[in-house]
Design an enzyme around this catalytic site. Structure first.
Site, mmCIF file in Angstrom:
data_model
loop_
_atom_site.group_PDB
_atom_site.id
_atom_site.type_symbol
_atom_site.label_atom_id
_atom_site.label_comp_id
_atom_site.label_asym_id
_atom_site.label_seq_id
_atom_site.Cartn_x
_atom_site.Cartn_y
_atom_site.Cartn_z
ATOM 1 N N GLU A 181 -11.008 -10.415 -2.059
ATOM 2 C CA GLU A 181 -10.791 -9.742 -0.807
ATOM 3 C C GLU A 181 -12.093 -9.186 -0.401
ATOM 4 O O GLU A 181 -12.491 -7.927 -0.978
ATOM 5 C CB GLU A 181 -9.713 -8.600 -1.397
ATOM 6 C CG GLU A 181 -8.399 -9.046 -1.779
ATOM 7 C CD GLU A 181 -7.158 -8.171 -1.466
ATOM 8 O OE1 GLU A 181 -6.401 -8.270 -0.745
ATOM 9 O OE2 GLU A 181 -7.533 -6.852 -1.872
ATOM 10 N N HIS A 222 -8.023 -2.847 -6.819
ATOM 11 C CA HIS A 222 -7.998 -3.338 -5.492
ATOM 12 C C HIS A 222 -9.190 -2.354 -4.902
ATOM 13 O O HIS A 222 -9.639 -1.220 -5.396
ATOM 14 C CB HIS A 222 -6.434 -2.771 -4.994
ATOM 15 C CG HIS A 222 -6.576 -2.934 -3.488
ATOM 16 N ND1 HIS A 222 -7.376 -2.239 -2.446
ATOM 17 C CD2 HIS A 222 -5.896 -3.917 -2.630
ATOM 18 C CE1 HIS A 222 -6.820 -2.730 -1.212
ATOM 19 N NE2 HIS A 222 -6.074 -3.670 -1.409
ATOM 20 N N GLY A 262 -7.760 -4.626 6.186
ATOM 21 C CA GLY A 262 -7.380 -4.116 7.079
ATOM 22 C C GLY A 262 -8.029 -3.723 8.504
ATOM 23 O O GLY A 262 -7.897 -2.903 9.056
ATOM 24 N N LYS A 315 0.852 -1.108 0.082
ATOM 25 C CA LYS A 315 0.027 0.101 -0.024
ATOM 26 C C LYS A 315 0.914 1.184 -0.139
ATOM 27 O O LYS A 315 1.940 1.296 -0.528
ATOM 28 C CB LYS A 315 -1.075 -0.109 1.087
ATOM 29 C CG LYS A 315 -1.852 -1.384 1.376
ATOM 30 C CD LYS A 315 -3.047 -1.092 2.236
ATOM 31 C CE LYS A 315 -3.517 -2.584 2.746
ATOM 32 N NZ LYS A 315 -4.882 -2.469 2.657
ATOM 33 N N SER A 351 -6.874 -9.161 5.940
ATOM 34 C CA SER A 351 -6.443 -9.533 7.183
ATOM 35 C C SER A 351 -5.775 -10.924 7.349
ATOM 36 O O SER A 351 -5.910 -11.848 8.303
ATOM 37 C CB SER A 351 -7.270 -9.376 8.420
ATOM 38 O OG SER A 351 -7.734 -7.972 8.404
HETATM 39 C C1 PEP Z 1 -4.680 -5.647 0.958
HETATM 40 O O1 PEP Z 1 -4.236 -4.570 0.960
HETATM 41 O O2 PEP Z 1 -5.128 -6.084 -0.214
HETATM 42 C C2 PEP Z 1 -5.289 -6.465 2.103
HETATM 43 C C3 PEP Z 1 -5.511 -7.732 2.208
HETATM 44 O O3 PEP Z 1 -4.948 -5.617 3.432
HETATM 45 P P1 PEP Z 1 -4.780 -6.403 4.695
HETATM 46 O O4 PEP Z 1 -4.134 -7.833 4.569
HETATM 47 O O5 PEP Z 1 -4.199 -5.465 5.693
HETATM 48 O O6 PEP Z 1 -6.193 -6.590 5.227
#
Ligand code: PEP
Length: 249
Positions: A171, A100, A177, A16, A213
Protein backbone atom coordinates in the site's frame (compact mmCIF):
# COMPACT_ATOMS: atom_id res chain seq x y z
CA UNK A 1 4.77 -24.86 -10.42
CA UNK A 2 2.79 -21.86 -11.65
CA UNK A 3 1.88 -20.28 -8.31
CA UNK A 4 -0.37 -17.70 -10.03
CA UNK A 5 -2.78 -20.58 -10.61
CA UNK A 6 -3.01 -21.51 -6.95
CA UNK A 7 -3.18 -18.00 -5.53
CA UNK A 8 -6.90 -17.47 -5.16
CA UNK A 9 -7.87 -13.82 -5.30
CA UNK A 10 -8.63 -12.09 -2.02
CA UNK A 11 -10.36 -8.76 -1.47
CA UNK A 12 -10.38 -7.34 2.05
CA UNK A 13 -12.30 -4.27 3.16
CA UNK A 14 -10.70 -2.05 5.78
CA UNK A 15 -13.50 -0.10 7.39
CA UNK A 16 -10.98 2.01 9.34
CA UNK A 17 -12.67 4.03 12.12
CA UNK A 18 -16.05 4.26 10.43
CA UNK A 19 -19.49 2.88 11.17
CA UNK A 20 -22.33 2.65 13.62
CA UNK A 21 -24.41 -0.40 14.45
CA UNK A 22 -27.08 0.92 12.08
CA UNK A 23 -24.78 1.73 9.14
CA UNK A 24 -22.88 -1.53 9.62
CA UNK A 25 -26.12 -3.51 9.49
CA UNK A 26 -26.98 -1.90 6.14
CA UNK A 27 -23.50 -2.51 4.77
CA UNK A 28 -23.42 -6.14 5.89
CA UNK A 29 -26.91 -6.81 4.55
CA UNK A 30 -25.87 -5.29 1.22
CA UNK A 31 -22.76 -7.47 1.03
CA UNK A 32 -24.63 -10.67 1.84
CA UNK A 33 -27.42 -9.86 -0.60
CA UNK A 34 -25.07 -9.12 -3.49
CA UNK A 35 -22.28 -11.64 -3.04
CA UNK A 36 -23.64 -14.00 -5.70
CA UNK A 37 -21.90 -11.79 -8.30
CA UNK A 38 -18.52 -12.76 -6.83
CA UNK A 39 -16.81 -15.93 -8.07
CA UNK A 40 -13.38 -17.39 -7.37
CA UNK A 41 -12.48 -14.65 -4.92
CA UNK A 42 -12.21 -14.75 -1.13
CA UNK A 43 -13.86 -11.77 0.54
CA UNK A 44 -13.31 -10.36 4.03
CA UNK A 45 -13.94 -7.23 6.06
CA UNK A 46 -11.78 -5.80 8.85
CA UNK A 47 -13.99 -3.91 11.27
CA UNK A 48 -13.35 -1.75 14.34
CA UNK A 49 -13.04 -3.83 17.54
CA UNK A 50 -16.43 -2.94 19.09
CA UNK A 51 -18.29 -4.18 16.03
CA UNK A 52 -16.61 -7.57 15.67
CA UNK A 53 -19.51 -9.30 17.43
CA UNK A 54 -22.00 -7.67 15.09
CA UNK A 55 -19.93 -8.59 12.04
CA UNK A 56 -19.49 -12.17 13.25
CA UNK A 57 -23.24 -12.57 13.75
CA UNK A 58 -24.05 -11.13 10.33
CA UNK A 59 -21.38 -12.97 8.32
CA UNK A 60 -21.31 -16.35 10.04
CA UNK A 61 -21.90 -19.03 7.42
CA UNK A 62 -21.98 -16.58 4.48
CA UNK A 63 -18.55 -17.28 3.02
CA UNK A 64 -17.36 -13.75 3.79
CA UNK A 65 -14.74 -13.84 6.55
CA UNK A 66 -13.80 -11.05 8.93
CA UNK A 67 -10.97 -9.66 10.97
CA UNK A 68 -9.63 -6.71 12.95
CA UNK A 69 -7.41 -3.77 12.06
CA UNK A 70 -4.76 -4.15 14.75
CA UNK A 71 -3.73 -6.48 17.55
CA UNK A 72 -1.50 -6.47 20.60
CA UNK A 73 1.83 -8.28 20.54
CA UNK A 74 1.02 -9.50 24.07
CA UNK A 75 -0.99 -12.60 24.91
CA UNK A 76 -2.81 -11.07 27.90
CA UNK A 77 -2.18 -8.98 30.99
CA UNK A 78 -1.92 -5.41 32.22
CA UNK A 79 -2.03 -3.67 28.83
CA UNK A 80 -4.94 -1.26 29.17
CA UNK A 81 -6.63 -0.51 25.87
CA UNK A 82 -4.93 -3.33 23.99
CA UNK A 83 -6.71 -6.24 22.33
CA UNK A 84 -5.12 -9.69 22.51
CA UNK A 85 -4.92 -12.04 19.51
CA UNK A 86 -6.94 -14.70 21.36
CA UNK A 87 -9.77 -12.18 21.84
CA UNK A 88 -10.00 -11.76 18.08
CA UNK A 89 -10.12 -15.53 17.66
CA UNK A 90 -12.89 -15.56 20.27
CA UNK A 91 -14.93 -13.38 17.89
CA UNK A 92 -14.30 -15.71 14.98
CA UNK A 93 -11.75 -13.46 13.30
CA UNK A 94 -9.67 -15.07 10.59
CA UNK A 95 -7.59 -12.01 9.69
CA UNK A 96 -5.86 -9.09 11.34
CA UNK A 97 -4.21 -6.15 9.62
CA UNK A 98 -0.76 -5.37 11.00
CA UNK A 99 1.50 -2.50 10.09
CA UNK A 100 -1.11 -0.43 8.28
CA UNK A 101 0.57 2.84 7.30
CA UNK A 102 -1.82 4.80 9.52
CA UNK A 103 -0.60 2.80 12.53
CA UNK A 104 3.01 3.19 11.48
CA UNK A 105 2.64 6.96 10.98
CA UNK A 106 0.18 7.90 13.74
CA UNK A 107 1.09 5.36 16.42
CA UNK A 108 4.80 5.01 15.86
CA UNK A 109 4.72 1.33 14.95
CA UNK A 110 8.17 0.17 13.95
CA UNK A 111 9.08 -2.59 11.51
CA UNK A 112 10.12 -4.72 14.48
CA UNK A 113 6.83 -4.22 16.33
CA UNK A 114 4.88 -5.08 13.18
CA UNK A 115 6.75 -8.39 12.97
CA UNK A 116 6.11 -9.07 16.67
CA UNK A 117 2.40 -8.44 16.17
CA UNK A 118 2.35 -10.72 13.12
CA UNK A 119 4.07 -13.43 15.12
CA UNK A 120 1.64 -13.08 18.06
CA UNK A 121 -1.31 -13.22 15.66
CA UNK A 122 0.00 -16.40 14.04
CA UNK A 123 0.53 -18.03 17.41
CA UNK A 124 -3.16 -17.49 18.20
CA UNK A 125 -4.24 -18.92 14.84
CA UNK A 126 -4.96 -15.65 13.02
CA UNK A 127 -3.71 -14.85 9.54
CA UNK A 128 -1.88 -11.52 9.63
CA UNK A 129 -2.22 -9.19 6.66
CA UNK A 130 1.10 -7.38 6.81
CA UNK A 131 1.01 -3.95 5.17
CA UNK A 132 4.05 -2.27 3.67
CA UNK A 133 4.48 0.82 1.55
CA UNK A 134 6.59 3.87 0.88
CA UNK A 135 5.75 7.54 1.33
CA UNK A 136 5.58 9.96 -1.57
CA UNK A 137 8.96 11.46 -0.62
CA UNK A 138 10.55 8.01 -0.55
CA UNK A 139 8.99 7.15 -3.90
CA UNK A 140 10.23 10.39 -5.46
CA UNK A 141 13.69 9.73 -4.08
CA UNK A 142 13.72 6.32 -5.80
CA UNK A 143 13.76 4.47 -2.48
CA UNK A 144 10.66 2.31 -2.92
CA UNK A 145 12.39 -1.09 -3.07
CA UNK A 146 14.77 -0.18 -0.26
CA UNK A 147 11.87 0.85 2.02
CA UNK A 148 9.80 -2.23 1.22
CA UNK A 149 12.78 -4.51 1.82
CA UNK A 150 13.46 -2.83 5.17
CA UNK A 151 9.83 -3.12 6.28
CA UNK A 152 9.63 -6.76 5.19
CA UNK A 153 12.95 -7.92 6.64
CA UNK A 154 11.83 -8.64 10.24
CA UNK A 155 8.63 -10.25 8.97
CA UNK A 156 10.46 -12.55 6.55
CA UNK A 157 12.90 -13.36 9.35
CA UNK A 158 10.02 -15.14 11.11
CA UNK A 159 10.70 -17.92 8.60
CA UNK A 160 9.01 -19.66 5.71
CA UNK A 161 6.57 -21.66 7.85
CA UNK A 162 5.20 -18.46 9.40
CA UNK A 163 5.22 -16.34 6.27
CA UNK A 164 3.33 -19.07 4.39
CA UNK A 165 0.33 -18.39 6.65
CA UNK A 166 0.32 -14.62 6.03
CA UNK A 167 -0.96 -12.28 3.39
CA UNK A 168 1.11 -9.26 2.39
CA UNK A 169 -0.35 -5.96 1.22
CA UNK A 170 1.57 -3.35 -0.75
CA UNK A 171 0.00 0.00 0.00
CA UNK A 172 1.93 3.03 -1.21
CA UNK A 173 1.23 5.65 1.46
CA UNK A 174 0.76 8.33 -1.19
CA UNK A 175 -2.15 6.38 -2.66
CA UNK A 176 -4.10 5.69 0.54
CA UNK A 177 -7.29 7.73 0.81
CA UNK A 178 -5.92 10.29 -1.65
CA UNK A 179 -7.62 9.20 -4.83
CA UNK A 180 -4.16 8.64 -6.35
CA UNK A 181 -3.53 5.07 -7.45
CA UNK A 182 -0.29 3.49 -8.54
CA UNK A 183 -0.53 2.60 -12.21
CA UNK A 184 -0.96 -1.14 -12.71
CA UNK A 185 2.64 -1.30 -13.96
CA UNK A 186 4.00 0.67 -10.99
CA UNK A 187 2.17 -1.65 -8.61
CA UNK A 188 3.25 -4.76 -10.54
CA UNK A 189 6.87 -3.66 -10.34
CA UNK A 190 6.74 -3.58 -6.52
CA UNK A 191 4.68 -6.76 -6.31
CA UNK A 192 7.25 -8.56 -8.46
CA UNK A 193 9.97 -7.30 -6.11
CA UNK A 194 8.03 -8.67 -3.12
CA UNK A 195 7.34 -11.93 -4.97
CA UNK A 196 11.07 -12.37 -5.60
CA UNK A 197 11.71 -12.14 -1.87
CA UNK A 198 8.93 -14.63 -1.14
CA UNK A 199 10.33 -16.97 -3.77
CA UNK A 200 13.79 -16.73 -2.27
CA UNK A 201 12.26 -17.72 1.09
CA UNK A 202 10.51 -20.66 -0.59
CA UNK A 203 6.95 -19.32 -0.26
CA UNK A 204 6.04 -17.88 -3.70
CA UNK A 205 2.39 -18.86 -3.14
CA UNK A 206 1.81 -16.16 -0.49
CA UNK A 207 -0.84 -13.71 -1.66
CA UNK A 208 0.20 -10.09 -2.16
CA UNK A 209 -2.65 -7.58 -2.23
CA UNK A 210 -2.54 -4.04 -3.59
CA UNK A 211 -4.09 -1.19 -1.62
CA UNK A 212 -4.49 2.50 -2.25
CA UNK A 213 -7.68 4.10 -3.61
CA UNK A 214 -8.82 0.86 -5.26
CA UNK A 215 -12.26 1.29 -6.81
CA UNK A 216 -14.47 -0.70 -9.14
CA UNK A 217 -13.20 1.46 -12.01
CA UNK A 218 -9.51 0.58 -11.55
CA UNK A 219 -9.71 -2.91 -10.00
CA UNK A 220 -9.77 -4.82 -13.27
CA UNK A 221 -6.59 -3.28 -14.64
CA UNK A 222 -4.77 -3.83 -11.33
CA UNK A 223 -5.93 -7.44 -11.06
CA UNK A 224 -4.71 -8.10 -14.60
CA UNK A 225 -1.14 -7.84 -13.30
CA UNK A 226 0.50 -11.21 -12.72
CA UNK A 227 1.70 -10.58 -9.16
CA UNK A 228 -1.35 -8.73 -7.82
CA UNK A 229 -3.56 -11.23 -6.01
CA UNK A 230 -6.35 -8.96 -4.88
CA UNK A 231 -6.88 -5.76 -2.94
CA UNK A 232 -7.03 -4.18 0.47
CA UNK A 233 -9.78 -1.63 0.08
CA UNK A 234 -10.45 1.31 2.41
CA UNK A 235 -13.03 3.93 1.42
CA UNK A 236 -14.69 1.89 -1.31
CA UNK A 237 -15.35 -0.98 1.11
CA UNK A 238 -17.96 1.14 2.90
CA UNK A 239 -20.25 1.04 -0.13
CA UNK A 240 -21.53 -2.51 -0.67
CA UNK A 241 -22.11 -2.22 -4.43
CA UNK A 242 -18.64 -0.77 -4.97
CA UNK A 243 -16.91 -3.38 -2.80
CA UNK A 244 -18.80 -6.20 -4.52
CA UNK A 245 -17.88 -4.84 -7.95
CA UNK A 246 -14.21 -4.82 -6.93
CA UNK A 247 -14.45 -8.44 -5.76
CA UNK A 248 -16.32 -9.38 -8.92
CA UNK A 249 -13.49 -7.89 -11.00
C1 PEP B 1 -6.54 1.28 3.31
O1 PEP B 1 -7.04 1.86 4.26
O2 PEP B 1 -5.88 0.26 3.50
C2 PEP B 1 -6.74 1.82 1.97
C3 PEP B 1 -6.14 1.26 0.96
O3 PEP B 1 -7.57 2.91 1.86
P1 PEP B 1 -8.19 3.53 0.51
O4 PEP B 1 -8.70 2.37 -0.31
O5 PEP B 1 -9.30 4.42 0.98
O6 PEP B 1 -7.09 4.27 -0.16
Amino acid sequence: MNTALIRKRLVIGNWKMHGTQVSNAMLLTGLCAGMAVVHDCDMAVCAPFPYLGQVAAALHGTGISWGAQDVSKHEQGAYTGEVAPAMLVDFGCKWVLVGHSERRALHGETDGLVAEKASAALKAGLAPVVCVGETQAQQQAGQTHEVIARQLAPVLALGAESVAKMVLAYEPVWAIGTGLTATPQQAQDVHAFIRAQLTELGVPQVRVLYGGSVKASNALSLFAMSDIDGALVGGASLVPEEFLRIAAA
